[in-house]
Structure formats: structure tokens, C-alpha cells
Motif scaffolding. Structure first.
Motif, PDB file in Angstrom:
ATOM      1  N   CYS A  35       0.685  -1.242  -0.106  1.00  0.00           N
ATOM      2  CA  CYS A  35       0.170  -0.343   0.353  1.00  0.00           C
ATOM      3  C   CYS A  35       0.947   1.391  -0.037  1.00  0.00           C
ATOM      4  O   CYS A  35       0.659   2.159  -0.696  1.00  0.00           O
ATOM      5  N   GLY A  36       2.142   0.994   0.622  1.00  0.00           N
ATOM      6  CA  GLY A  36       2.864   2.021   0.650  1.00  0.00           C
ATOM      7  C   GLY A  36       2.997   2.945   2.052  1.00  0.00           C
ATOM      8  O   GLY A  36       1.366   2.917   2.546  1.00  0.00           O
ATOM      9  N   GLN A  37       3.552   3.746   2.148  1.00  0.00           N
ATOM     10  CA  GLN A  37       3.116   4.990   3.155  1.00  0.00           C
ATOM     11  C   GLN A  37       2.027   6.526   2.633  1.00  0.00           C
ATOM     12  O   GLN A  37       1.533   6.444   1.415  1.00  0.00           O
ATOM     13  N   LEU A  38       0.739   6.081   4.025  1.00  0.00           N
ATOM     14  CA  LEU A  38      -0.005   7.050   3.336  1.00  0.00           C
ATOM     15  C   LEU A  38      -0.619   6.188   2.089  1.00  0.00           C
ATOM     16  O   LEU A  38      -1.485   6.755   1.868  1.00  0.00           O
ATOM     17  N   ASP A  39      -0.159   5.153   1.882  1.00  0.00           N
ATOM     18  CA  ASP A  39      -1.544   4.117   1.080  1.00  0.00           C
ATOM     19  C   ASP A  39      -1.304   4.546  -0.461  1.00  0.00           C
ATOM     20  O   ASP A  39      -1.764   5.201  -1.649  1.00  0.00           O
ATOM     21  N   GLY A  40      -0.100   5.683   0.112  1.00  0.00           N
ATOM     22  CA  GLY A  40       0.258   6.038  -1.462  1.00  0.00           C
ATOM     23  C   GLY A  40       0.652   5.736  -3.095  1.00  0.00           C
ATOM     24  O   GLY A  40      -0.073   5.935  -4.137  1.00  0.00           O
ATOM     25  N   HIS A  41       0.861   3.955  -2.408  1.00  0.00           N
ATOM     26  CA  HIS A  41       1.102   3.005  -4.346  1.00  0.00           C
ATOM     27  C   HIS A  41      -0.310   3.434  -4.470  1.00  0.00           C
ATOM     28  O   HIS A  41      -0.029   3.219  -5.597  1.00  0.00           O
ATOM     29  N   LEU A  42      -1.444   3.044  -4.153  1.00  0.00           N
ATOM     30  CA  LEU A  42      -2.757   2.986  -3.736  1.00  0.00           C
ATOM     31  C   LEU A  42      -3.057   3.806  -5.315  1.00  0.00           C
ATOM     32  O   LEU A  42      -4.243   3.706  -5.449  1.00  0.00           O
ATOM     33  N   ILE A  51      -9.535   4.651 -11.609  1.00  0.00           N
ATOM     34  CA  ILE A  51     -10.241   3.711 -10.996  1.00  0.00           C
ATOM     35  C   ILE A  51     -10.595   4.200  -8.880  1.00  0.00           C
ATOM     36  O   ILE A  51      -9.389   5.054  -8.646  1.00  0.00           O
ATOM     37  N   THR A  52     -10.821   4.062  -7.654  1.00  0.00           N
ATOM     38  CA  THR A  52     -10.683   3.385  -7.071  1.00  0.00           C
ATOM     39  C   THR A  52     -10.895   2.497  -5.878  1.00  0.00           C
ATOM     40  O   THR A  52     -10.951   1.416  -6.122  1.00  0.00           O
ATOM     41  N   ILE A  53      -9.584   2.007  -4.735  1.00  0.00           N
ATOM     42  CA  ILE A  53      -8.885   1.683  -4.367  1.00  0.00           C
ATOM     43  C   ILE A  53      -9.201   1.955  -2.932  1.00  0.00           C
ATOM     44  O   ILE A  53      -8.610   2.671  -2.172  1.00  0.00           O
ATOM     45  N   ARG A  54     -10.495   0.972  -2.046  1.00  0.00           N
ATOM     46  CA  ARG A  54     -10.216   0.716  -0.941  1.00  0.00           C
ATOM     47  C   ARG A  54     -10.050  -0.540  -0.422  1.00  0.00           C
ATOM     48  O   ARG A  54     -10.403  -1.672  -0.972  1.00  0.00           O
ATOM     49  N   ILE A  94       6.596   1.503  -8.830  1.00  0.00           N
ATOM     50  CA  ILE A  94       4.926   1.648  -9.323  1.00  0.00           C
ATOM     51  C   ILE A  94       5.027   2.200 -10.984  1.00  0.00           C
ATOM     52  O   ILE A  94       4.068   1.648 -11.559  1.00  0.00           O
ATOM     53  N   HIS A  95       5.182   2.974 -11.440  1.00  0.00           N
ATOM     54  CA  HIS A  95       5.331   4.196 -12.577  1.00  0.00           C
ATOM     55  C   HIS A  95       6.166   3.297 -13.418  1.00  0.00           C
ATOM     56  O   HIS A  95       4.907   2.444 -14.485  1.00  0.00           O
ATOM     57  N   LEU A  96       7.126   2.477 -13.129  1.00  0.00           N
ATOM     58  CA  LEU A  96       7.718   1.095 -14.296  1.00  0.00           C
ATOM     59  C   LEU A  96       6.787   0.540 -14.446  1.00  0.00           C
ATOM     60  O   LEU A  96       7.031  -0.167 -15.443  1.00  0.00           O
ATOM     61  N   ARG A  97       6.298  -0.509 -13.441  1.00  0.00           N
ATOM     62  CA  ARG A  97       5.111  -1.456 -13.240  1.00  0.00           C
ATOM     63  C   ARG A  97       4.195  -1.256 -14.596  1.00  0.00           C
ATOM     64  O   ARG A  97       3.666  -1.759 -15.261  1.00  0.00           O
ATOM     65  N   LEU A  98       3.876  -0.479 -13.679  1.00  0.00           N
ATOM     66  CA  LEU A  98       2.594   0.669 -15.085  1.00  0.00           C
ATOM     67  C   LEU A  98       2.961   0.989 -16.503  1.00  0.00           C
ATOM     68  O   LEU A  98       2.277   0.638 -17.236  1.00  0.00           O
ATOM     69  N   GLN A  99       4.199   1.420 -16.480  1.00  0.00           N
ATOM     70  CA  GLN A  99       4.673   1.214 -18.162  1.00  0.00           C
ATOM     71  C   GLN A  99       4.906   0.124 -18.427  1.00  0.00           C
ATOM     72  O   GLN A  99       5.115   0.351 -20.112  1.00  0.00           O
TER      73      GLN A  99
END
Length: 347
Positions: A35-42, A51-54, A94-99
């Protein structure tokens, strides 16, 4: 990975969740890394895939279109598996994986393909109708997804024919219970005088183009049977006042000859489960000169209103004999020249 298309009863947005994802094993440390710090990755994935993730512990609720949710679920599952194998996530990772996975491209490509496949062919009882060009495809797509749709443009662009095809498809697929054909009884610069017969026979001459399209798509016998059973109904615009049209596909043809009051009256007849298509050519208005066309007025008033679409056809969209396109272009050029001369005055 376990996914469930059924949603929990309550959601943050008040709408049903598209997808519920369960990540196993339930490991608090690995989930925190994912999830990352403060859910930053989400938040990063949300923004990129729209989208929205909870999440609560290892249960993730994804809100959005099914395709986007499925893509996000696959990415989260893959990342969680790698985190379990020691991968340290960062915003750059995360950016690289999306790319690398081209998820955004895949989502847009599949959505565009789905839209294209939807608009490619309209199947009726006797023939299949294929929209041609960007405007015709957009028009058909708009009719399928919105309650009130305007098709505005010159003769021969297919706006009426495609509207009838969409109405027939909706009827055959039981999306609506009947088709209603409406037209203002304004003559094209002529006076037809007294017309004998009942209401349907009086209106028939004005609705002939719609009838021709119906006969082509359903056959004479089927159309006549539907008319007898009031599954297909014809009505002059003046007779629409006071009615509420539920579960109907309503076509208002030659709408450039409606007044402002008539157009407002017609649009407020639309009921639940109904679709309305309003077609017209603003270059062929037969109203008295002092009367503003309800079609041009509606375009000004309703532009940007949710649930209402406007498809503007041009000369390039004419699909009749090539000479028709040249005729339309010639008249348009002449009218523009005349307007310029009238503004500038004689030289």
C-alpha cells in the motif's frame, strides 16, 4: 488471488463495488509495503487507471469499470506476490510496472475496441446496417447510451435511417415496447390542402421516409402488423401534448420545423425506459421567418446537459449519390456568400 464481482452492501461512494480482491496470505508487513506510506502506492494506481481502491487488511474493494478493475486487480496481485519474495516497492517501481505492462494502453485499446464492435453493425430482421465514418458511429453509440439524442445535419447523412435502425434493434431486443414516429406537419414550401382519411393517413405523407426504412428492415407484413397492434405508432407533433411516453423509442423527424414551444413540449414527454432521437437539418427550415426553430433553440439551451447528446453531421458525412454531397456544398457556399454580402452591403 481471490476476486468476487459481488459487492459489499455499503460502499464509500454509495454505488456497488465492481470487484473485491482478497490477497493471500494475510501478512500485515507485506500489505503495508504494497500500500505504501499513507497508501501512496494505491493512490498512484488509482490515478493512472482512473479507479478507486479501498482496503481493510487484505480485502481490497475496487471501484470503476469492470475492465479497469480487473487490470488493477492483476497488478496488485502480481506486486503482492513479489513483495512476499522480498521486493521493496517505491513510487518509481509502481510507475515502471505500469509502464512495462502498458495497462493504460491496454485499457484504452480494449474500451475503444468494445465501442467499435458495438457500433459496427445494427442487426435488424431483414438486414444489417453498418454505420460509416466517425460521426455515424458516434451517433449510434450515443443513442445506445443516452436518453435524448440530437442528430443535426444535411440531407443524406443517415441521421434518420440510423435512428430507425436503432429503434428496430431496441424493439427486437425487447429494450422498448413500442416505436413512436413523430413529425411536425409543416410543408416544404407548399400547401398540400385537405388530406382525406383518418389521422394515420393524414400524417403518412410526412412520415414516408420513416416508413420506407421500417419496411426495409422489418418487411411490409411485420410493419403493418405492428401498426395494427400499436407497437409502431405514428403521431403528428401537435397530438403529443399531455402524453407521457414510457418504455418507448421515439423519433422526432424534421425537427427543424418545430417551434421552441413544441420542442420543449416534446422533450418533456419522455418517460422511464424511453429513448428519444431528434433529427433535423437547420439549413431547411420551413417555418415563418419570424419564428425561431425549436431545433436551433434546443441546441443552444441543452448543450452540455447530462444525458443529452448532439451529433453534428457535415457534408463529408453524406452517403447518398456523390452529386448530393456536391449539391449540399454548393448551397452552403452560396448561403455563406449571400450572408456576407448582406452584412457588408452593396459595393
Amino acid at each position: 488471488m481471490n476476486t468476487d464481482q459481488s459487492a459489499p452492501e455499503a460502499t464509500p461512494s454509495g454505488v456497488a463495488s465492481q470487484l473485491v480482491l482478497s490477497l493471500e496470505p494475510n501478512d500485515a508487513r507485506n500489505l503495508a509495503v504494497l500500500c505504501g506510506q499513507l497508501d501512496g502506492h494505491l493512490r498512484q494506481i488509482e490515478k493512472r487507471l482512473d479507479i478507486t481502491i479501498r482496503n481493510r487488511s487484505n480485502i481490497f474493494e475496487l471501484y470503476g469499470t469492470p475492465l479497469r478493475c480487473e487490470m488493477a486487480a492483476s497488478l496488485l496481485s502480481a506486486l503482492y506476490s513479489e513483495v512476499g519474495n522480498g521486493l521493496q516497492l517505491s513510487p518509481e517501481t509502481i510507475h515502471l510496472r505500469l509502464q512495462e505492462s502498458d495497462l493504460e494502453y491496454l485499457v484504452k485499446s480494449r474500451e475503444n475496441q468494445s465501442q467499435h464492435e458495438f457500433s459496427a453493425v445494427i442487426r435488424t430482421k431483414r438486414l444489417s446496417v453498418t454505420p460509416r465514418g466517425v460521426n455515424q458511429k458516434s451517433y449510434v453509440r450515443a443513442i445506445a447510451h443516452h436518453d435524448i439524442n440530437f442528430g443535426i445535419g444535411p440531407a443524406g447523412t443517415g441521421k434518420t435511417y440510423l435512428a430507425v435502425a436503432c429503434a428496430v434493434r431496441a424493439l427486437l431486443e425487447e429494450q422498448v415496447k413500442r416505436i413512436l414516429l413523430v413529425r411536425p406537419a409543416v410543408e416544404a414550401g407548399e400547401r398540400l390542402g385537405f388530406l382525406p382519411g383518418d389521422l394515420s393517413q393524414k400524417v403518412d405523407p410526412y412520415l414516408r421516409p420513416l416508413y420506407d426504412a421500417l419496411y426495409e428492415m422489418l418487411g411490409f407484413e411485420t410493419v403493418n402488423k405492428y401498426i395494427e397492434r400499436h407497437v409502431i405508432e405514428v403521431a403528428p407533433l401537435a397530438f403529443m401534448r399531455g402524453r407521457t411516453l414510457n418504455h418507448a423509442f421515439v423519433i422526432l423527424d424534421e425537427a427543424q420545423n418545430t417551434t421552441r414551444e413544441q420542442m420543449k413540449m416534446f422533450l418533456t414527454r419522455i418517460g422511464f425506459g424511453s429513448t428519444a432521437v431528434i433529427t433535423g437539418d437547420t439549413s431547411q427550415i420551413d417555418l415563418p421567418k419570424a419564428t425561431q426553430s425549436g431545433l436551433t433553440h434546443a441546441r443552444e439551451v441543452l448543450d452540455g446537459v447530462a444525458g443529452i447528446t448532439f451529433t453534428e453531421f457535415g457534408n463529408k458525412d453524406v452517403v447518398r449519390h456523390p452529386v448530393v454531397q456536391r449539391v449540399v456544398s454548393a448551397y452552403e457556399a452560396h448561403e455563406k456568400l449571400s450572408q456576407t454580402v448582406s452584412r457588408e452591403g452593396p459595393t
